[in-house]
Design a protein around this motif. Structure first.
Motif, PDB file in Angstrom:
ATOM      1  N   LYS A 133       0.822  -1.211   0.000  1.00 11.60           N
ATOM      2  CA  LYS A 133       0.000   0.000   0.000  1.00 11.60           C
ATOM      3  C   LYS A 133       0.853   1.256   0.000  1.00 11.60           C
ATOM      4  CE  LYS A 133      -4.453  -1.330   1.783  1.00 11.60           C
ATOM      5  NZ  LYS A 133      -5.320  -1.433   2.944  1.00 11.60           N
ATOM      6  N   SER A 176      -0.484  -0.775  -9.585  1.00 11.63           N
ATOM      7  CA  SER A 176      -0.646  -1.756  -8.528  1.00 11.63           C
ATOM      8  C   SER A 176      -2.014  -2.379  -8.617  1.00 11.63           C
ATOM      9  CB  SER A 176      -0.419  -1.120  -7.163  1.00 11.63           C
ATOM     10  OG  SER A 176      -1.301  -0.063  -6.996  1.00 11.63           O
ATOM     11  N   LEU A 186      -4.093  -4.468  -6.227  1.00 14.13           N
ATOM     12  CA  LEU A 186      -4.272  -5.069  -4.916  1.00 14.13           C
ATOM     13  C   LEU A 186      -5.588  -5.820  -4.870  1.00 14.13           C
ATOM     14  CD1 LEU A 186      -2.925  -2.249  -2.621  1.00 14.13           C
ATOM     15  CD2 LEU A 186      -1.713  -3.924  -3.966  1.00 14.13           C
ATOM     16  N   GLU A 187      -6.342  -5.712  -5.944  1.00 14.80           N
ATOM     17  CA  GLU A 187      -7.663  -6.326  -5.995  1.00 14.80           C
ATOM     18  C   GLU A 187      -8.055  -6.333  -7.462  1.00 14.80           C
ATOM     19  OE1 GLU A 187     -11.386  -5.025  -3.419  1.00 14.80           O
ATOM     20  OE2 GLU A 187     -11.093  -3.756  -5.149  1.00 14.80           O
ATOM     21  N   THR A 189     -11.249  -3.321  -9.280  1.00 18.29           N
ATOM     22  CA  THR A 189     -11.405  -2.109  -8.481  1.00 18.29           C
ATOM     23  C   THR A 189     -12.150  -1.061  -9.290  1.00 18.29           C
ATOM     24  OG1 THR A 189      -9.295  -2.587  -7.477  1.00 18.29           O
ATOM     25  CG2 THR A 189     -10.170  -0.408  -7.112  1.00 18.29           C
ATOM     26  N   GLY A 190     -13.209  -0.553  -8.724  1.00 18.06           N
ATOM     27  CA  GLY A 190     -13.932   0.526  -9.387  1.00 18.06           C
ATOM     28  C   GLY A 190     -14.940   0.066 -10.424  1.00 18.06           C
ATOM     29  N   ILE A 245      -8.860   4.035 -14.093  1.00 22.87           N
ATOM     30  CA  ILE A 245      -8.551   4.033 -12.664  1.00 22.87           C
ATOM     31  C   ILE A 245      -7.164   3.454 -12.427  1.00 22.87           C
ATOM     32  CG2 ILE A 245      -9.121   2.845 -10.498  1.00 22.87           C
ATOM     33  CD1 ILE A 245     -12.048   3.361 -11.140  1.00 22.87           C
ATOM     34  N   LEU A 246      -6.818   2.443 -13.231  1.00 26.33           N
ATOM     35  CA  LEU A 246      -5.504   1.823 -13.071  1.00 26.33           C
ATOM     36  C   LEU A 246      -4.405   2.638 -13.731  1.00 26.33           C
ATOM     37  CD1 LEU A 246      -6.505  -1.896 -13.611  1.00 26.33           C
ATOM     38  CD2 LEU A 246      -5.916  -0.791 -11.474  1.00 26.33           C
TER      39      LEU A 246
END
Lengths: 446, 285
Positions: A109, A130, A132-133, A136-137, A154-155
Motif C-alpha cells: 500500500k 498496482s 491489490l484487488e 477495483t472501481g 482508474i488503473l
C-alpha cells in the motif's frame, strides 16, 4: 546503480489502534476533557467539590501527567512495518511472503501510494501500476465495455491506450458476447475474467500484485499465471505478495520474508519458503497440552498428555506441502486410571466440517491389542495426498474397541499448502474436495 | 511526490501543508471524464423518468415553496411571480448544494476504491462538480422556459427584466462550484476522522439554505443585519442570479468581492485539509 528500480530505505508504518475505525466527535471531546482535567481522581473530586476550574487545573498540573496514561498511549500503537529496507533490480520478480499481519499489504500500500509511511522512504524509478484487488472501481450498472474504460483509467491507462487494446482485452476475458451487458448480470467468473483482462493489459514498468492470482477457476488461474510469466519475461519488474508457495517458487527470482513488520529473510525463493515455514510454526495449532483441554469429551478421563504435529525431521510443524507426510504424536499416561489400554486412534477433519477419515492402532496391528500403560503413539500420514486447506485432528484412546477412555476433539491442526504434485503444473485449491486423487490416464483417439 | 528528469517517485512522509499532485491530475484527466460519464449513466439506470428527475425534483421543491412560503407565510418576492422567484433561487442553490453534497462524501463513499488503487484523489470531487453541470443545464432550460412564459404570457411579465448580466452565468457557476467544492472538501476531510460531520453536513446545508436569500429577497433583511448576511458567500451568488435573470435583486461590488474572497480562503484551506486527509485516511476509515 542504474539498474536498481526500487530502493526502500528504512520504511516504517505505525498504526494507532485507537485510530482504526472511526472516532466520533464525542470520543474526541471526552479525550480532550480527560486530558484537561487529568486522570487523577483528586482532580475529579475537586471538580465535584465546587472548586474553580483554575484550581482543578492547577492541581492537575501539580500531580503531573500520570505515567500510566503515557504507557497506555504506546500500547495503543503497533508498527505494521519497521525499518524495512531492500532494493529491487529492473526486471526482477520479487516475491513477498509472511503470515497475516506481517506487513505485506501495508508495504504494498505504501509503495502504491495508497497510504503514506510514518518514516523512512522509498524511491521508485518507473511507472507503477498496482493491483491489490481485481475489478477495483467496477460499477455494477455499467456494461462490460464501459467498465473496461473506467477500470483501465482508474488503473492509470489513458483512453487512447484502452482504445488500442480494447479488442485484445475483450478476447482475453472471453466475455465477447456479453460486452454490452451490465456487469451486475455477469457470473462471478465472468466478472473476474473481465477484471483481470483489463489489469493484464497494463504496461507499467513496475507491477505490484497482491494475491490477485487466487481468483477464478483453475483454467483461468493457469492463464493468469502464464500472463504473469510473460510480463516477467518482457523485462518488467514485478512485486508479488502471495500465500501460494508454489506460485512464489514458480514465478519469483528472489523472495522476501516479512515477520512482524521486519525483513526476516531475503534471497532464494526456495530458501525463503523454508524460512517462512519454520517461522510460522503455529504452536497453538501444532501442539496441544492434553491435561486440561477444553475440547475433551464429557465423561472422559484425562490421560492424553500431549498431542503434536511433527514434520519429517521430528520438529513441531503446522505447515506442509501436499507431498509431505505429517506425523501425529500422542503422549499419554493411563497409570492409576484404567487397568489396560488397547488402542489409540486419530480422525482427520477438514476445516468446514468434512470428515476425511480416521486411523487407529487396531488397524495397524493384529490382535491381541495392548498398549503400554504410559507411552507415545505416532501416526505418519503416508496416504493419500490431501488437498490444500486446514485439517483438524481428533485423538482418542480406548480400553477396547468399543470403549473410549479419553477423547479430545480437534485438539491440533495443520495446514496443507498447494504444490505441483502431478508434475504438470495443475495446482489444486481448497475447493477441490479433501483428497487429491491420483489416476493413470489413457487417451484414445477414435 | 517529487519527480525528477526521468520518472522518479519518492514515497515518504510529506511535509508542507498544500501538496497537490498537479502532474497526476493532468495524467488522469481521462479518468475525470470517465467518472463524469459513469455518474451520469449510473445515476438514473432502472428509473422510468431517467434524467427527467433533474426537472421533477426542483419543480416539486418550487411548488412546495410557492405554497408554504408564498401562499401561507406570504413572504415577499420583490414583486416577482412567486413561482419564478423560487425557481430561480432553487436553480442557484441546487447546483451549489449538489456540489457540496456530492464532494462531502468523497472519502466515505470511495473508501473501497481509494484503499486499493492510487490516483489523485481530487479527481473524484472534481468529477462531481462537473457531472452536476448536466443537472444544472436541464434545470436551467426548464427555468428559461418558465421565464419565457411568465415574461410574455402573464400580466406580471412587465416586472421581469432579463439583464445583460446573464452573460456572467459561467462566472457565477464557477463561483458556486468552487464554494461547494471548498465546503465539501472540508467536510469530507473532517469525516475521515469524525463521522459526525457526515450527519451534520446534511443538516447544515438545509440550515444554510434558509440563511441564504433563496426563499426571501435580500431586500427584506433589516439594514443592520445585511452586513452579517453578506458574510454568507452564497448570498451574493443567489442575488446576482436573480438580478441577472429577473432584474430584481441586491448586488453590490463590496458584497461580491467579499464573497469571492471568502470562497477563495475556504477553497485553499479545504485543499490543504483534503490533501492532508488523503495521505493516511485509508488507515482510519
Amino acid at each position: 546503480m542504474s539498474d536498481v528500480i526500487i530502493t526502500v530505505d528504512r520504511l516504517s508504518k505505525r498504526y494507532r489502534l485507537g485510530q482504526i475505525g472511526a472516532t466520533t466527535l464525542r470520543e474526541f471531546a471526552e479525550r480532550l476533557w480527560q486530558r484537561l482535567r487529568g486522570r487523577d481522581p483528586q482532580a475529579h473530586m475537586s471538580r465535584i467539590g465546587e472548586k474553580g476550574l483554575g484550581a482543578a487545573l492547577a492541581e492537575t498540573r501539580n500531580s503531573g501527567r500520570s505515567g500510566s496514561s503515557e504507557r497506555n498511549d504506546s500500547l495503543d500503537e503497533i508498527w505494521a512495518l519497521r525499518d524495512v529496507s531492500f532494493e529491487v533490480k529492473r526486471g526482477e520478480v520479487l516475491g513477498i511472503i509472511g503470515r497475516n499481519g506481517a506487513g505485506k499489504s501495508t508495504l504494498l500500500k505504501m509503495l502504491s501510494r495508497i497510504t503514506e509511511p510514518t518514516s523512512g522512504r522509498a524511491i521508485i524509478r518507473g511507472r507503477v501500476a498496482s493491483l491489490l484487488e481485481v475489478g477495483t472501481g467496477f460499477h455494477p450498472e455499467l456494461t462490460g465495455r464501459e467498465n473496461i474504460y473506467l477500470n483501465g483509467a482508474i488503473l492509470g491507462m489513458r483512453k487512447a491506450e484502452i482504445d488500442r487494446k480494447f479488442d485484445e482485452i475483450v478476447a482475453f476475458s472471453e466475455v465477447e458476447r456479453f460486452i454490452d451487458t451490465p456487469v451486475k448480470r455477469y457470473s462471478s467468473g465472468m466478472y473476474v475474467r473481465l477484471a483481470f483482462a483489463v489489469a493484464a493489459h497494463l504496461e507499467p514498468e513496475i507491477l505490484i500484485l497482491d494475491e490477485v492470482l487466487a481468483v477464478g477457476d483453475a483454467a483461468f488461474q493457469k492463464k493468469c499465471l502464464g500472463k504473469m510469466g510473460d510480463v516477467a519475461k518482457e523485462g518488467r519488474t514485478v512485486l508479488l505478495v502471495s500465500h501460494n508457495m508454489a506460485t512464489i517458487q514458480g514465478l519469483c527470482g528472489r523472495c522476501l520474508v516479512l515477520e512482524r513488520g521486519r525483513v526476516a529473510f531475503s534471497g532464494e525463493p526456495a530458501v525463503a519458503v523454508e524460512v517462512y515455514m519454520q517461522n510460522t510454526i503455529e504452536c497453538m495449532t501444532a501442539f496441544a497440552d492434553g491435561r486440561n483441554h477444553p475440547n475433551r469429551q464429557p465423561g472422559m478421563a484425562a490421560i492424553i498428555e500431549e498431542v503434536a504435529v511433527l514434520d519429517a525431521a521430528g520438529k513441531l510443524c503446522a505447515d506442509f506441502f501436499q507431498e509431505h507426510h505429517p506425523r501425529l504424536r500422542v503422549r499419554y499416561n493411563s497409570r492409576n486410571v484404567v487397568p489396560t489400554l488397547a488402542g489409540c486412534g486419530i480422525a482427520l477433519e477438514k476445516a468446514g466440517g468434512v470428515r476425511v477419515g480416521g486411523f487407529n492402532s487396531y488397524m495397524a496391528f493384529p490382535p491381541p491389542h495392548r498398549l503400554p500403560a504410559a507411552g507415545c503413539v505416532e501416526f505418519t500420514l503416508d496416504m493419500p495426498h490431501l488437498t490444500p486447506g486446514r485439517y483438524w485432528v481428533t485423538v482418542s484412546l480406548g480400553s477396547h474397541q468399543n470403549h473410549l477412555v479419553d477423547k479430545i476433539t480437534r485438539c491440533v491442526a495443520f495446514d496443507v499448502h498447494p504444490s505441483d504434485i502431478y508434475g504438470t503444473g495443475y495446482i489444486l485449491t481448497p475447493a477441490d474436495g479433501v483428497v487429491a486423487l491420483a489416476c493413470s490416464v489413457k487417451v484414445e483417439e477414435l | 511526490m517529487k519527480t525528477d528528469s526521468a520518472y522518479e517517485l519518492v514515497v515518504q512522509p510529506t511535509c508542507g501543508w498544500l501538496r497537490i499532485d498537479w502532474q497526476g491530475l493532468v495524467h488522469y484527466r481521462d479518468l475525470l471524464f470517465l467518472l463524469v460519464r459513469r455518474d451520469f449513466l449510473a445515476q438514473y439506470k432502472q428509473t422510468i423518468l431517467g434524467p427527467l428527475w433533474f426537472i421533477v425534483q426542483p419543480l416539486l421543491t418550487t411548488l412546495v415553496f410557492t405554497v408554504v412560503f408564498g401562499k401561507v407565510a406570504r413572504i415577499s418576492t420583490d414583486g416577482l411571480p412567486p413561482m419564478l422567484f423560487y425557481l430561480c433561487g432553487t436553480l442557484a442553490w441546487g447546483y451549489f448544494a449538489g456540489c457540496l453534497g456530492g464532494t462531502s462524501i468523497t472519502f466515505l463513499s470511495n473508501a473501497g476504491l481509494f484503499g486499493k488503487v492510487y490516483f489523485p484523489r481530487l479527481i473524484v470531487p472534481l468529477s462531481v462538480v462537473i457531472s452536476r453541470l448536466f443537472a444544472f443545464g436541464i434545470q436551467l432550460a426548464t427555468f428559461v422556459a418558465f421565464l419565457f412564459y411568465f415574461k410574455f404570457f402573464t400580466a406580471a411579465g412587465a416586472a421581469i427584466h432579463v439583464r445583460w448580466a446573464v452573460l456572467l452565468l459561467p462566472a457565477l457557476l464557477l463561483h458556486s462550484a468552487l464554494l461547494g467544492l471548498g465546503v465539501g472538501l472540508w467536510i469530507t476531510a473532517l469525516t475521515t476522522k469524525y463521522r459526525d460531520f457526515s450527519y451534520l453536513s446534511q443538516f447544515l446545508t438545509q440550515l444554510w439554505m434558509y440563511a441564504t436569500p433563496v426563499i426571501y429577497p435580500f431586500s427584506t433583511i433589516p439594514e443592520r443585519w445585511r452586513g452579517v448576511v453578506a458574510l454568507n458567500p452564497m448570498t451574493s451568488i443567489v442575488e446576482t442570479y436573480r438580478c441577472a435573470f429577473l432584474g430584481v435583486g441586491t448586488v453590490s461590488a463590496d458584497y461580491v468581492a467579499l464573497s469571492v474572497l471568502i470562497t477563495l480562503v475556504l477553497l485553499v484551506t479545504a485543499l490543504a485539509a483534503f490533501s492532508r486527509a488523503e495521505r493516511t485516511f485509508v488507515d482510519t476509515i
